[in-house]
Scaffold this motif. Structure first.
Motif, mmCIF file in Angstrom:
data_model
loop_
_atom_site.group_PDB
_atom_site.id
_atom_site.type_symbol
_atom_site.label_atom_id
_atom_site.label_comp_id
_atom_site.label_asym_id
_atom_site.label_seq_id
_atom_site.Cartn_x
_atom_site.Cartn_y
_atom_site.Cartn_z
ATOM 1 N N LYS A 114 82.462 -45.425 -70.542
ATOM 2 C CA LYS A 114 82.729 -46.706 -71.213
ATOM 3 C C LYS A 114 81.500 -47.178 -71.996
ATOM 4 O O LYS A 114 81.630 -47.658 -73.136
ATOM 5 C CB LYS A 114 83.157 -47.768 -70.208
ATOM 6 N N VAL A 115 80.330 -47.023 -71.439
ATOM 7 C CA VAL A 115 79.104 -47.366 -72.172
ATOM 8 C C VAL A 115 78.970 -46.482 -73.403
ATOM 9 O O VAL A 115 78.601 -46.946 -74.488
ATOM 10 C CB VAL A 115 77.873 -47.220 -71.253
ATOM 11 N N ASN A 116 79.299 -45.212 -73.239
ATOM 12 C CA ASN A 116 79.235 -44.285 -74.375
ATOM 13 C C ASN A 116 80.210 -44.704 -75.473
ATOM 14 O O ASN A 116 79.907 -44.575 -76.666
ATOM 15 C CB ASN A 116 79.542 -42.865 -73.902
ATOM 16 N N ASP A 117 81.372 -45.215 -75.089
ATOM 17 C CA ASP A 117 82.352 -45.693 -76.070
ATOM 18 C C ASP A 117 81.858 -46.954 -76.785
ATOM 19 O O ASP A 117 82.036 -47.100 -77.996
ATOM 20 C CB ASP A 117 83.686 -46.009 -75.383
ATOM 21 N N LEU A 118 81.269 -47.867 -76.020
ATOM 22 C CA LEU A 118 80.913 -49.178 -76.571
ATOM 23 C C LEU A 118 79.606 -49.171 -77.355
ATOM 24 O O LEU A 118 79.341 -50.111 -78.112
ATOM 25 C CB LEU A 118 80.815 -50.212 -75.439
ATOM 26 N N LYS A 119 78.806 -48.137 -77.193
ATOM 27 C CA LYS A 119 77.492 -48.139 -77.843
ATOM 28 C C LYS A 119 77.597 -48.274 -79.355
ATOM 29 O O LYS A 119 76.696 -48.798 -80.006
ATOM 30 C CB LYS A 119 76.714 -46.879 -77.480
ATOM 31 N N VAL A 120 78.726 -47.826 -79.938
ATOM 32 C CA VAL A 120 78.876 -47.884 -81.388
ATOM 33 C C VAL A 120 78.837 -49.330 -81.885
ATOM 34 O O VAL A 120 78.350 -49.611 -82.985
ATOM 35 C CB VAL A 120 80.174 -47.166 -81.836
ATOM 36 N N PHE A 121 79.330 -50.283 -81.079
ATOM 37 C CA PHE A 121 79.254 -51.694 -81.464
ATOM 38 C C PHE A 121 77.799 -52.139 -81.554
ATOM 39 O O PHE A 121 77.415 -52.877 -82.463
ATOM 40 C CB PHE A 121 79.999 -52.562 -80.447
ATOM 41 N N ARG A 122 77.003 -51.676 -80.602
ATOM 42 C CA ARG A 122 75.589 -52.023 -80.607
ATOM 43 C C ARG A 122 74.884 -51.377 -81.794
ATOM 44 O O ARG A 122 74.053 -51.991 -82.455
ATOM 45 C CB ARG A 122 74.978 -51.594 -79.275
ATOM 46 N N MET A 123 75.220 -50.128 -82.076
ATOM 47 C CA MET A 123 74.523 -49.393 -83.130
ATOM 48 C C MET A 123 74.904 -49.872 -84.531
ATOM 49 O O MET A 123 74.085 -49.847 -85.452
ATOM 50 C CB MET A 123 74.815 -47.894 -83.017
ATOM 51 N N LYS A 124 76.156 -50.288 -84.710
ATOM 52 C CA LYS A 124 76.658 -50.610 -86.046
ATOM 53 C C LYS A 124 76.784 -52.109 -86.317
ATOM 54 O O LYS A 124 77.002 -52.508 -87.460
ATOM 55 C CB LYS A 124 78.036 -49.973 -86.258
ATOM 56 N N SER A 125 76.698 -52.934 -85.245
ATOM 57 C CA SER A 125 77.032 -54.332 -85.471
ATOM 58 C C SER A 125 76.079 -55.326 -84.832
ATOM 59 O O SER A 125 75.690 -56.293 -85.475
ATOM 60 C CB SER A 125 78.458 -54.605 -84.971
ATOM 61 N N THR A 126 75.672 -55.108 -83.582
ATOM 62 C CA THR A 126 74.956 -56.187 -82.886
ATOM 63 C C THR A 126 73.446 -56.031 -82.887
ATOM 64 O O THR A 126 72.722 -57.003 -83.074
ATOM 65 C CB THR A 126 75.464 -56.346 -81.443
ATOM 66 N N ALA A 127 72.924 -54.816 -82.643
ATOM 67 C CA ALA A 127 71.469 -54.650 -82.668
ATOM 68 C C ALA A 127 70.949 -54.842 -84.093
ATOM 69 O O ALA A 127 69.911 -55.456 -84.319
ATOM 70 C CB ALA A 127 71.079 -53.274 -82.141
ATOM 71 N N HIS A 128 71.656 -54.273 -85.024
ATOM 72 C CA HIS A 128 71.460 -54.548 -86.451
ATOM 73 C C HIS A 128 72.772 -54.214 -87.137
ATOM 74 O O HIS A 128 73.598 -53.496 -86.596
ATOM 75 C CB HIS A 128 70.309 -53.719 -87.036
#
Length: 206
Positions: A114-128
């Motif tokens: 699940k973390v592996n699935d959700l990381k894309v939100f962090r990489m593409k939207s929230t961290a930058h």
């Protein structure tokens, strides 16, 4: 010395309960580490494990806030909590890939789907945002991804808020849709994370 467990105190908030009866998983993780401190004392890795306990505690905190704001008229506050949550997911993802974790559980990411699935939100939207720091995305995808946490790309599924992120597959050039439903995903994230911590500690104290 900071990497030695003997330097730290980890509080067991529920000393009277068996681990399986501690329903809040971040508390269970603290209790599990606390109850193994005597065995862990001469070992290294305190900063790594205590750091991940802090991440789990923060995930519970942001999720609680997200739920408490569910009936609020100000939906943006829920989004702020979702962004904070997803940034912590990024920390958890990199802990899973860290040299420390790999030393004990080489295939750790297989336990953290699940973390592996959700990381894309962090990489593409929230961290930058891809809009600000693109990594090969087209202008169209940069704009679409920027809208994700602005409320333009979410929906309600059985009364649960779901965030939707479009990502272009670089090989096929087709759109892949990613979904974050906090009310469903949080329990999975926490359960998988606790299992990984169990596995790491079991390896350390062998």
């Amino acid at each position: 010395m900071l990497q030695k467990f003997e330097t730290w105190t980890v509080k067991d908030r529920h000393p009277e309960l068996p681990l399986q009866d501690i329903t809040r998983i971040s508390h269970r993780a603290f209790s599990f580490v606390s109850r193994n401190m005597a065995t862990l004392n001469p070992k290294d890795g305190a900063m790594n494990l205590l750091g991940v306990l802090d991440i789990l505690e923060a995930l519970d905190y942001h999720f609680d806030n997200f739920i408490n704001l569910k009936n609020s008229d100000v939906e943006i506050n829920q989004r702020h909590e979702a962004v904070a949550y997803l940034n912590r997911i990024g920390q958890l993802y990199y802990f899973t890939l860290s040299d420390f974790t790999a030393r004990h559980i080489p295939n750790a990411i297989s336990y953290m789907s699940k973390v592996n699935d959700l990381k894309v939100f962090r990489m593409k939207s929230t961290a930058h945002r891809s809009l600000d720091f693109p990594k090969g995305e087209s202008e169209e995808y940069q704009n679409r991804q920027a809208l994700t946490m602005l409320g333009a790309t979410n929906s309600k599924v059985l009364g649960k808020l779901e965030y939707i992120l479009p990502v272009q597959n670089k090989s096929t050039k087709k759109t892949e849709w990613h979904f974050f439903t906090p009310e469903t995903d949080h329990e999975i994230v926490m359960t998988q994370s606790y299992k990984l911590i169990e596995l790491i500690i079991d390896k350390i104290i062998q």
